[in-house]
Write a protein that holds these residues in place. Structure first.
Motif, PDB file in Angstrom:
ATOM      1  N   ARG A 200       9.604  34.173  74.949  1.00  7.54           N
ATOM      2  CA  ARG A 200       9.706  35.636  74.842  1.00  7.54           C
ATOM      3  C   ARG A 200      10.882  36.162  75.668  1.00  7.54           C
ATOM      4  NH1 ARG A 200       3.695  38.320  74.356  1.00  7.54           N
ATOM      5  NH2 ARG A 200       3.018  37.022  72.618  1.00  7.54           N
ATOM      6  N   LEU A 201      11.118  35.556  76.816  1.00 11.70           N
ATOM      7  CA  LEU A 201      12.261  35.961  77.626  1.00 11.70           C
ATOM      8  C   LEU A 201      13.550  35.693  76.861  1.00 11.70           C
ATOM      9  CD1 LEU A 201      13.319  36.965  80.413  1.00 11.70           C
ATOM     10  CD2 LEU A 201      13.404  34.554  81.088  1.00 11.70           C
TER      11      LEU A 201
ATOM     12  N   ARG B 151      13.939  35.710  73.717  1.00  9.90           N
ATOM     13  CA  ARG B 151      14.028  36.660  72.602  1.00  9.90           C
ATOM     14  C   ARG B 151      14.217  38.108  73.055  1.00  9.90           C
ATOM     15  NH1 ARG B 151       9.115  34.055  69.117  1.00  9.90           N
ATOM     16  NH2 ARG B 151      10.282  32.259  68.355  1.00  9.90           N
ATOM     17  N   ALA B 152      14.207  38.334  74.359  1.00 10.69           N
ATOM     18  CA  ALA B 152      14.379  39.704  74.872  1.00 10.69           C
ATOM     19  C   ALA B 152      15.750  40.224  74.446  1.00 10.69           C
ATOM     20  CB  ALA B 152      14.244  39.717  76.389  1.00 10.69           C
TER      21      ALA B 152
ATOM     22  N   LEU C 138      10.056  40.554  85.050  1.00 10.01           N
ATOM     23  CA  LEU C 138       9.888  40.539  83.593  1.00 10.01           C
ATOM     24  C   LEU C 138       8.953  39.412  83.164  1.00 10.01           C
ATOM     25  CD1 LEU C 138      10.506  41.639  80.809  1.00 10.01           C
ATOM     26  CD2 LEU C 138      12.611  40.274  80.790  1.00 10.01           C
TER      27      LEU C 138
ATOM     28  N   ILE D  65       5.503  39.754  81.030  1.00  9.13           N
ATOM     29  CA  ILE D  65       5.274  38.940  79.829  1.00  9.13           C
ATOM     30  C   ILE D  65       4.013  38.100  80.007  1.00  9.13           C
ATOM     31  CG2 ILE D  65       6.168  36.996  78.472  1.00  9.13           C
ATOM     32  CD1 ILE D  65       9.015  38.130  79.052  1.00  9.13           C
TER      33      ILE D  65
END
Length: 174
Positions: free
Chosen positions: A47-48, A50-51, A63, A67
């Motif tokens: 997810r990081l 894809r940030a 962050l 998440i």
């Protein structure tokens, strides 16, 4: 998709090396399961990645914490959903019991429905559930939500559109 910018790749690698052990330990303390902690920490870094932008080094841990909290909430919700589904299956006669593959597919579908409902506004979700589960009419739902019947139809249309898209993704009939 891995970044093509060498500087960005180096920043991501640095963030992973510095924060992955901490994050995995964070999950392990909360879950008590090293394998699950490893999986969720990897999900957090995906997810990081894809940030929209990689935060500066001082903000990465904050962050990742945000998440991780979201992933943990999802994990607990999915776990509760799975337990409820399995408890319901246990009540069924053995002859009607689905195969392990069917159970896994049904569970994935239930989790997707849960995400879909969570993505709706509170009133749209409530209208959908009152319509489908409690079998209330549009007028009854409107009175309960203190909106017009036409607004209830809009809420239901939103939910049904999402559900039809979900059905297309799973290849299941509505």
């Amino acid at each position: 998709m891995p970044p093509s910018n060498p500087a960005l790749t180096a920043r991501l690698s640095d963030a992973y090396q510095h924060h992955q052990p901490w994050l995995q330990g964070w999950f392990r303390r909360r879950l008590g399961d090293a394998a699950q902690a490893e999986d969720l920490s990897q999900d957090a870094f995906i997810r990081l990645l894809r940030a929209p932008r990689l935060p500066v080094a001082e903000e990465v841990r904050a962050l990742l914490t945000t998440i991780a909290k979201g992933l943990l909430i999802d994990h607990y919700r999915h776990d509760a959903l799975e337990k409820a589904y399995l408890a319901e299956l246990a009540q069924q006669p053995e002859a009607l019991s689905p195969s392990p593959e069917q159970r896994a597919e049904a569970l994935q579908y239930l989790i997707a429905i849960d995400r879909l409902l969570d993505g709706l506004s509170l009133k749209a979700r409530t209208a959908f559930l009152l319509s489908r589960i409690d079998k209330l009419t549009h007028a009854e739902i409107a009175a309960q939500l203190q909106v017009s019947a036409s607004r209830v139809r809009q809420y239901l249309a939103q939910a049904l559109l999402q559900l039809y898209q979900l059905d297309d993704a799973f290849g299941t009939p509505t």
